[in-house]
Design a protein around this motif. Structure first.
Motif: not given
Length: 289
Positions: A24-27, A67-78, A268-279
């Protein structure tokens, strides 16, 4: 609710009890910018309209918000996915699961890939039972309870923990007897949950954390949805919160396909693209219903 017996906290237990997402509190985007991000490991070109994609629903854990999902969300939307990241109420496992089930019913149409981090894993395990459109479960450093399991029961089966060493207890209006809102002590938060996160960002997360009730952590889980759904598990090998052995045991018990990543509790913050890839892998590995 079972009486929680307080004993002295073993050093290893400090690193295990606090196993719910504190973002929380930091994107996430800000932290990635500070730490140095990478390009997505999957193509960012949206697929054609002839290839329908499921909705991806991202469920955060305790002491957290979406907010912790921000980068994963952006990658998936792309990638052309519709992404929803609802709040987890953190009031109780049954209440949180029922809220998510209602959210899935009213906010999604068609197939869903349901993703949970940490405590959010227990929530998706229960909520997915009532929605026939959920096609896969993805667990990120998450709890994967079987029927009758609880979060604290999985982490501390011998009741060796002293909650007073970890939490600040706050009474909340209408609380059942013996229940409290739990805030992680700010001295505990950054060095345990937020390993791998820059110090200033970790301190901001600690300051803005949302509480979870004690009863949410002691509630017994119901019949698990993973018994009838394909499951995928991202196992953080440097997690200071949910021990690697526990992650592995839960994932294997659920028959989940395991992917390992050299990351702490917050991939999801430190390795968001790995999370995206698994999804994306979960989606592409699951036959359309």
């Amino acid at each position: 609710m079972k009486i929680f017996r307080a004993r002295r906290l073993h050093a290893v237990s400090v690193l295990t009890l606090i196993g719910m997402l504190p973002l929380t509190g930091v994107s996430a985007t800000q932290v990635i910018d500070n730490a140095g991000g990478r390009q997505s490991v999957t193509s960012t070109a949206p697929s054609s309209e002839s290839e329908p994609k499921p909705t991806v629903v991202l469920v955060h854990g305790a002491w957290a918000d979406s907010s912790g999902w921000a980068q994963v969300t952006s990658d998936l939307q792309a990638q052309g996915y519709q992404v929803l990241a609802p709040p987890t109420l953190l009031r109780g496992l049954r209440e949180d699961s029922e809220y998510l089930a209602a959210f899935l019913r009213d906010r999604t149409t068609g197939p869903v890939v349901l993703v949970g981090h940490s405590y959010g894993g227990a929530v998706i395990t229960n909520a997915a039972r009532s929605d026939k459109d959920v096609e896969a479960l993805v667990y990120i450093n998450a709890f994967v309870p079987d029927a009758g399991d609880s979060i604290l029961g999985l982490l501390d089966p011998n009741h060796e923990l002293d909650p007073a060493d970890l939490f600040d207890f706050v009474q909340y209006p209408g609380a059942p007897d013996g229940d409290y809102d739990l805030y992680l002590k700010q001295s505990v938060f950054p060095g345990t949950i937020a390993n791998g996160i820059p110090a200033r960002a970790a301190a901001a997360m600690a300051a803005a954390q949302r509480p979870v009730t004690l009863s949410a952590l002691t509630a017994e889980s119901g019949a698990p949805a993973w018994k009838s759904l394909p499951s995928f598990y991202l196992l953080g090998t440097q997690d200071h919160i949910v021990p690697v052995a526990l992650q592995s045991a839960m994932a294997k018990n659920a028959g989940a396909k395991i992917t390992r990543v050299k990351a702490g509790h917050l991939p999801m913050i430190t390795n968001p693209h790995t999370v995206e890839a698994l999804i994306v892998k979960a989606d592409r590995s699951t036959p359309t219903k």
